[in-house]
Design a protein around this motif. Structure first.
Motif, PDB file in Angstrom:
ATOM      1  N   LEU A 184      -6.265  -4.674 -12.294  1.00 57.21           N
ATOM      2  CA  LEU A 184      -5.476  -5.081 -11.136  1.00 57.21           C
ATOM      3  C   LEU A 184      -4.211  -5.810 -11.564  1.00 57.21           C
ATOM      4  CD1 LEU A 184      -5.113  -5.378  -8.080  1.00 57.21           C
ATOM      5  CD2 LEU A 184      -6.580  -7.416  -8.188  1.00 57.21           C
ATOM      6  N   ARG A 185      -4.323  -6.720 -12.510  1.00 57.31           N
ATOM      7  CA  ARG A 185      -3.156  -7.532 -12.863  1.00 57.31           C
ATOM      8  C   ARG A 185      -2.063  -6.722 -13.550  1.00 57.31           C
ATOM      9  NH1 ARG A 185      -4.310 -12.419 -16.563  1.00 57.31           N
ATOM     10  NH2 ARG A 185      -5.698 -12.865 -14.828  1.00 57.31           N
ATOM     11  N   SER A 186      -2.421  -5.569 -14.132  1.00 56.87           N
ATOM     12  CA  SER A 186      -1.401  -4.747 -14.787  1.00 56.87           C
ATOM     13  C   SER A 186      -0.376  -4.221 -13.791  1.00 56.87           C
ATOM     14  CB  SER A 186      -2.051  -3.567 -15.513  1.00 56.87           C
ATOM     15  OG  SER A 186      -2.561  -2.614 -14.587  1.00 56.87           O
ATOM     16  N   LEU A 187      -0.784  -4.087 -12.524  1.00 54.76           N
ATOM     17  CA  LEU A 187       0.089  -3.492 -11.513  1.00 54.76           C
ATOM     18  C   LEU A 187       1.258  -4.388 -11.127  1.00 54.76           C
ATOM     19  CD1 LEU A 187      -2.796  -2.162  -9.262  1.00 54.76           C
ATOM     20  CD2 LEU A 187      -1.083  -0.714 -10.370  1.00 54.76           C
ATOM     21  N   GLY A 188       1.094  -5.690 -11.307  1.00 51.77           N
ATOM     22  CA  GLY A 188       2.041  -6.655 -10.774  1.00 51.77           C
ATOM     23  C   GLY A 188       1.434  -7.325  -9.560  1.00 51.77           C
ATOM     24  N   HIS A 189       2.267  -7.874  -8.699  1.00 47.20           N
ATOM     25  CA  HIS A 189       1.774  -8.575  -7.510  1.00 47.20           C
ATOM     26  C   HIS A 189       1.508  -7.568  -6.399  1.00 47.20           C
ATOM     27  CE1 HIS A 189       2.524 -11.689  -4.082  1.00 47.20           C
ATOM     28  NE2 HIS A 189       1.261 -11.323  -4.188  1.00 47.20           N
ATOM     29  N   VAL A 190       0.245  -7.314  -6.115  1.00 47.44           N
ATOM     30  CA  VAL A 190      -0.158  -6.387  -5.058  1.00 47.44           C
ATOM     31  C   VAL A 190      -0.475  -7.200  -3.807  1.00 47.44           C
ATOM     32  CG1 VAL A 190      -1.815  -4.641  -4.323  1.00 47.44           C
ATOM     33  CG2 VAL A 190      -1.110  -4.756  -6.725  1.00 47.44           C
ATOM     34  N   VAL A 191       0.245  -6.957  -2.754  1.00 48.98           N
ATOM     35  CA  VAL A 191      -0.007  -7.654  -1.493  1.00 48.98           C
ATOM     36  C   VAL A 191      -1.390  -7.243  -0.980  1.00 48.98           C
ATOM     37  CG1 VAL A 191       0.758  -7.999   0.882  1.00 48.98           C
ATOM     38  CG2 VAL A 191       2.449  -7.700  -0.947  1.00 48.98           C
ATOM     39  N   ARG A 226       0.830  -1.210   0.000  1.00 48.30           N
ATOM     40  CA  ARG A 226       0.000   0.000   0.000  1.00 48.30           C
ATOM     41  C   ARG A 226       0.864   1.259   0.000  1.00 48.30           C
ATOM     42  NH1 ARG A 226      -5.187   1.415   3.864  1.00 48.30           N
ATOM     43  NH2 ARG A 226      -4.838   3.663   4.033  1.00 48.30           N
ATOM     44  N   ASP A 227       1.927   1.263   0.771  1.00 41.84           N
ATOM     45  CA  ASP A 227       2.787   2.445   0.828  1.00 41.84           C
ATOM     46  C   ASP A 227       3.412   2.738  -0.527  1.00 41.84           C
ATOM     47  OD1 ASP A 227       2.219   2.790   3.484  1.00 41.84           O
ATOM     48  OD2 ASP A 227       4.114   1.945   4.227  1.00 41.84           O
ATOM     49  N   ARG A 228       3.873   1.697  -1.216  1.00 44.82           N
ATOM     50  CA  ARG A 228       4.489   1.903  -2.540  1.00 44.82           C
ATOM     51  C   ARG A 228       3.455   2.427  -3.530  1.00 44.82           C
ATOM     52  NH1 ARG A 228       8.122  -0.284  -6.410  1.00 44.82           N
ATOM     53  NH2 ARG A 228       7.679   0.913  -8.295  1.00 44.82           N
ATOM     54  N   LEU A 229       2.259   1.865  -3.501  1.00 48.28           N
ATOM     55  CA  LEU A 229       1.213   2.337  -4.405  1.00 48.28           C
ATOM     56  C   LEU A 229       0.864   3.792  -4.114  1.00 48.28           C
ATOM     57  CD1 LEU A 229      -1.160  -0.755  -4.400  1.00 48.28           C
ATOM     58  CD2 LEU A 229       0.023   0.163  -6.406  1.00 48.28           C
ATOM     59  N   ALA A 230       0.729   4.139  -2.841  1.00 51.66           N
ATOM     60  CA  ALA A 230       0.385   5.513  -2.480  1.00 51.66           C
ATOM     61  C   ALA A 230       1.456   6.482  -2.960  1.00 51.66           C
ATOM     62  CB  ALA A 230       0.191   5.621  -0.962  1.00 51.66           C
ATOM     63  N   ALA A 231       2.715   6.096  -2.822  1.00 48.66           N
ATOM     64  CA  ALA A 231       3.798   6.975  -3.273  1.00 48.66           C
ATOM     65  C   ALA A 231       3.734   7.177  -4.783  1.00 48.66           C
ATOM     66  CB  ALA A 231       5.147   6.376  -2.876  1.00 48.66           C
ATOM     67  N   PRO A 267      -8.292  -4.706  -2.344  1.00 51.33           N
ATOM     68  CA  PRO A 267      -8.474  -3.858  -1.163  1.00 51.33           C
ATOM     69  C   PRO A 267      -7.262  -2.980  -0.866  1.00 51.33           C
ATOM     70  CG  PRO A 267      -9.329  -6.047  -0.728  1.00 51.33           C
ATOM     71  CD  PRO A 267      -8.614  -6.126  -2.050  1.00 51.33           C
ATOM     72  N   THR A 268      -6.065  -3.482  -1.168  1.00 49.50           N
ATOM     73  CA  THR A 268      -4.864  -2.683  -0.956  1.00 49.50           C
ATOM     74  C   THR A 268      -4.836  -1.490  -1.907  1.00 49.50           C
ATOM     75  OG1 THR A 268      -3.604  -4.593  -0.177  1.00 49.50           O
ATOM     76  CG2 THR A 268      -2.337  -2.727  -1.018  1.00 49.50           C
ATOM     77  N   VAL A 269      -5.222  -1.714  -3.158  1.00 45.15           N
ATOM     78  CA  VAL A 269      -5.231  -0.624  -4.143  1.00 45.15           C
ATOM     79  C   VAL A 269      -6.237   0.454  -3.739  1.00 45.15           C
ATOM     80  CG1 VAL A 269      -5.592  -0.012  -6.558  1.00 45.15           C
ATOM     81  CG2 VAL A 269      -4.542  -2.210  -5.990  1.00 45.15           C
ATOM     82  N   VAL A 270      -7.443   0.034  -3.377  1.00 47.17           N
ATOM     83  CA  VAL A 270      -8.467   1.006  -2.977  1.00 47.17           C
ATOM     84  C   VAL A 270      -8.036   1.727  -1.704  1.00 47.17           C
ATOM     85  CG1 VAL A 270     -10.868   1.290  -2.242  1.00 47.17           C
ATOM     86  CG2 VAL A 270     -10.305  -0.245  -4.138  1.00 47.17           C
ATOM     87  N   GLY A 271      -7.408   1.016  -0.785  1.00 45.11           N
ATOM     88  CA  GLY A 271      -6.903   1.655   0.423  1.00 45.11           C
ATOM     89  C   GLY A 271      -5.867   2.721   0.118  1.00 45.11           C
ATOM     90  N   ALA A 272      -4.979   2.436  -0.830  1.00 44.45           N
ATOM     91  CA  ALA A 272      -3.968   3.421  -1.218  1.00 44.45           C
ATOM     92  C   ALA A 272      -4.613   4.641  -1.865  1.00 44.45           C
ATOM     93  CB  ALA A 272      -2.957   2.781  -2.170  1.00 44.45           C
ATOM     94  N   LEU A 273      -5.607   4.426  -2.715  1.00 42.18           N
ATOM     95  CA  LEU A 273      -6.303   5.545  -3.357  1.00 42.18           C
ATOM     96  C   LEU A 273      -6.990   6.426  -2.323  1.00 42.18           C
ATOM     97  CD1 LEU A 273      -7.782   3.532  -6.344  1.00 42.18           C
ATOM     98  CD2 LEU A 273      -6.325   5.548  -6.605  1.00 42.18           C
TER      99      LEU A 273
END
Length: 283
Positions: free
Chosen positions: A29-36, A5-10, A40-46
């Protein structure tokens, strides 16, 4: 590539997303690579980057399932057909969802009520929820997808009164919060006979050429951040000169200069490195 999440937010901040923005996302989602933690992590970062004063909007579209004459639109439970990130926004606590049989949207944040309760029965006119994102000086985020996935450009087709869109009414049923079913109708825009398909990449690449769009990697995805009102102002004279500006001119669409465009069974994505696309087990 493993993303937290921190990397995505940055990465999202570097792209230009700011606290308080009204932001609508189209995503892979899959375009991003492996999201831990996945979607939910992506939406949390947004939501972290937008902050408590920002509003996140996702496409809860279900236009394929709505073709069934027996379809019942259940705002609380009908899933989004637009991928894991969009459906996570729909299921997220605090979300509100607009009422449309094929193109509802979900929103979280201070402007959510204003957006989802826009009065129009259409999904794309100025008084629609999507049109309201324009009126609120919102931004659009293409996260790992191309402009061909950019539904907001249909709002411009309607605003510019382009000849190849036909107004029709779709009638199905709506499930209310008490469980009862009632007749429900939505205004839809059909394609005229001979419609060749759209080339939204043409406008997108033109915007990138003049720096109107911010383009940066977010993880392995190519992300594009587009301001709504400047995009409309940029598109208007081009469509006025050429009413077919947003249509395909041949057998394909305009190639994009940034990133690698991949055609997958689930759709077209835009990435930094094709080998970095996340492959779930069994795929």
């Amino acid at each position: 590539m493993v993303l937290t999440r921190d990397r995505l937010a940055a990465d999202l901040r570097r792209l230009g997303i700011s606290p308080g923005d009204v932001l609508m996302i189209h995503s892979s989602l899959r375009s991003l690579g492996h999201v831990v933690g996945g979607a939910p992590t992506v939406v949390g970062a947004l939501l972290e980057v937008l902050g408590p004063s920002g509003t996140l909007v996702g496409p809860s579209f279900n236009f394929e399932s709505a073709q069934d004459p027996n379809f019942v639109f259940d705002p609380l439970n009908t899933p989004s057909d637009m991928g894991a990130i969009a459906d996570e926004i729909r299921r997220r606590a605090g979300n509100l969802r607009s009422r449309h049989l094929t193109h509802s949207i979900s929103a979280i944040g201070p402007q959510a009520q204003t957006i989802v309760t826009a009065p129009g029965k259409t999904a794309w006119a100025a008084d629609s929820p999507l049109g309201t994102v324009f009126e609120l000086d919102g931004h659009f985020l293409l996260l790992g997808v191309t402009y061909q996935s950019f539904t907001a450009l249909h709002v411009l087709e309607v605003a510019f009164r382009l000849r190849y869109r036909i107004i029709d009414t779709l009638r199905r049923r709506l499930r209310r919060t008490d469980g009862s079913l009632v007749p429900f109708e939505s205004i839809v825009y059909l394609r005229d006979v001979g419609y060749p398909g759209y080339d939204f990449n043409r406008l997108g690449q033109a915007m990138e050429d003049v720096g109107l769009t911010s383009v940066e990697p977010v993880g392995n995805a190519i992300a594009r951040l587009i301001p709504a009102q400047p995009m409309r102002e940029f598109a208007a004279p081009r469509v006025q000169r050429d009413p077919d500006y947003l249509l395909q001119q041949g057998s394909g669409v305009t190639p994009l200069g940034r990133g690698v465009t991949l055609k997958l069974p689930a759709g077209v994505i835009s990435v930094v490195d094709p080998s970095g696309v996340f492959q779930a087990r069994g795929t």
